[in-house]
Scaffold this motif. Structure first.
Motif, short mmCIF file in Angstrom:
data_model
loop_
_atom_site.label_atom_id
_atom_site.label_comp_id
_atom_site.label_asym_id
_atom_site.label_seq_id
_atom_site.Cartn_x
_atom_site.Cartn_y
_atom_site.Cartn_z
N PHE A 348 0.66 -1.18 -0.10
CA PHE A 348 0.04 0.05 -0.04
C PHE A 348 0.69 1.08 0.11
N ALA A 349 1.93 1.24 0.81
CA ALA A 349 2.47 2.36 1.03
C ALA A 349 3.40 2.52 -0.20
N GLN A 350 4.03 1.85 -0.87
CA GLN A 350 4.57 1.91 -2.36
C GLN A 350 3.78 2.64 -3.28
N MET A 351 2.41 1.74 -3.34
CA MET A 351 1.49 2.24 -4.39
C MET A 351 1.16 3.66 -4.38
N LEU A 352 0.96 4.05 -3.03
CA LEU A 352 0.49 5.48 -2.70
C LEU A 352 1.82 6.55 -3.22
N ALA A 353 3.06 5.93 -2.95
CA ALA A 353 4.14 6.96 -3.17
C ALA A 353 4.38 7.20 -4.58
N PHE A 354 4.15 5.85 -5.32
CA PHE A 354 4.08 6.04 -6.70
C PHE A 354 3.05 6.88 -7.48
N GLU A 355 1.91 6.75 -6.97
CA GLU A 355 0.93 7.56 -7.42
C GLU A 355 1.17 9.26 -6.93
N LYS A 356 1.40 9.37 -5.81
CA LYS A 356 1.92 10.60 -5.42
C LYS A 356 3.04 11.19 -6.30
N SER A 357 4.14 10.53 -6.56
CA SER A 357 4.97 10.99 -7.42
C SER A 357 4.44 11.36 -8.85
N LEU A 358 3.66 10.57 -9.50
CA LEU A 358 3.24 10.84 -10.84
C LEU A 358 2.16 12.36 -10.72
N SER A 359 1.38 12.25 -9.60
CA SER A 359 0.46 13.52 -9.56
C SER A 359 1.53 14.84 -9.29
N CYS A 360 2.48 14.68 -8.80
CA CYS A 360 3.42 15.76 -8.52
C CYS A 360 4.29 16.19 -9.90
#
Length: 388
Positions: A348-360
């Motif tokens: 979960f933490a990895q998926m969230l960080a990945f999506e946050k990276s893209l959103s930035c």
């Protein structure tokens, strides 16, 4: 068409995100390979380790840098309880600067080194310092790179019987910037090696967490994408026991993959109230890692309810191994001990960080293309240690 995290490979390549996506996605399958590897090596591992573990005064030091250090922080409390030995977690970054504050030179010591590349300057230096300062020192290298400096050190050691290296399956030497499959596989290997599990119990547990995580890689996609669109300036992870280390690793993932655009923090469930709760503001996401232990779970739910009732954070979520009717508590439906919950929580933490990276608007495989921060640390000078 090949997809990772529900993105086509072409789409990911255009955003320099293909390695990170693949390395998050592949983990459940590689965990099964880790189980096979440890099973195949079990006799050799026990021949090396059992004489050491028979000594009740043995010091075991789990060490690494960055994610590898935080993995040690996650496992050390559980191992202390499980094998009743002195198990410590110190970063190589701490050891190298002040080695006599971490090594007990009069104690038989097993240094367990976690290393993705095996080439970080501090990883190699910590091993050399251990051999320099601790006369009765042994090493277990858990690495992901068969061509590492640590591997070379093991091959050239004067006393090879004091070093055992276990190289993780192919594909674990993550090509992305952030450690994902590398850290989860090294953690799993450590559990299997030291956990006193019989072969059937180990097989059943790994199969269960792999199957659960494969399902969550699909079902959590919508949620993590939705969370990524929110204007969180801060993400705070909290957990007790082994989940404190996982909270630390999860906070690092957000910080790394967003190149510091989103501030992050970790703490223990009971520790958050002692000042760090000021970190929670109206643009914060707080994620609580719940324990399956009924005693610990009481403290988990108290803090979760308090944070939710404060109505300050934008979002307060929890991950739990137990079913719950609260839509903000995400169940992974796993009744195993906490040491196994580590793995879906990491997903979960990895998926969230990945999506946050893209959103930035960043490129997850290299969120710092200007080179100030690198996948394998550069710019570290290792100095001779001459004190006795």
């Amino acid at each position: 068409m090949q997809k990772y995290l529900n993105y086509s490979l072409d789409w990911l390549e255009q955003r320099n995100a293909q390695h990170t996506a693949k390395e998050i996605y592949q983990q459940p399958q590689i965990w099964r390979e880790v189980l096979k590897l440890v099973t195949q090596k079990q006799v050799e591992l026990q021949q090396f380790l059992q004489p050491l573990l028979n000594d009740p005064d043995l010091d075991i030091i789990l060490t690494g840098a960055g994610s590898s250090a935080f993995g040690g922080v996650a496992l050390a409390p559980w191992l202390r309880e499980c094998i009743h030995r002195n198990v410590f977690a110190y970063g190589t970054t701490e050891i190298v600067a002040t080695p006599l504050q971490y090594f007990r030179t009069n104690k038989k010591t097993l240094v367990v080194s976690f290393a993705r590349s095996g080439n970080s300057p501090e990883s190699v230096a910590a091993v050399k310092l251990a051999d320099q300062l601790v006369p009765d020192c042994y090493h277990l290298f858990l690495t992901c790179n068969p061509n590492s400096t640590l591997t070379e050190y093991a091959s050239k050691a004067n006393n090879k019987s004091r070093i055992f290296e276990l190289i993780m399956p192919e594909g674990t030497n993550d090509l992305g910037f952030a450690m994902t499959s590398s850290i989860s596989c090294m953690l799993l290997a450590t559990l299997l090696i030291f956990g006193n599990f019989d072969e059937k119990k180990a097989h059943d547990a790994v199969t269960k967490i792999a199957n659960i995580s494969e399902e969550k890689l699909t079902s959590w996609q919508t949620l993590t994408k939705q969370l990524a669109t929110k204007s969180h300036r801060r993400v705070i992870y909290v957990g007790s026991g082994c989940f404190t280390g996982i909270a630390q690793e999860s906070a690092l993932k957000i910080l790394e993959l967003t190149a510091g655009k989103i501030a992050s923090r970790f703490d223990s469930i009971l520790g958050l109230r002692h000042g760090p709760k000021f970190m929670v503001d109206k643009q914060s996401l707080v994620v609580c890692f719940f324990s399956n232990d009924t005693y610990i779970h009481k403290y988990d739910t108290d803090l979760f309810n308090e944070l939710a009732n404060d109505h300050i954070a934008t979002d307060v979520l929890a991950l739990s191994g137990q079913e719950c009717n609260n839509q903000n508590i995400l169940s992974v439906d796993c009744d195993l001990d906490d040491c196994w919950l580590i793995f879906p929580y990491l997903i979960f933490a990895q998926m969230l960080a990945f999506e946050k990276s893209l959103s930035c608007g960043l490129t997850p495989d290299n969120p710092c293309p200007t080179g100030e921060v690198n996948r394998v640390v550069k710019g570290v000078t290792i100095y001779p240690f001459n004190k006795v």
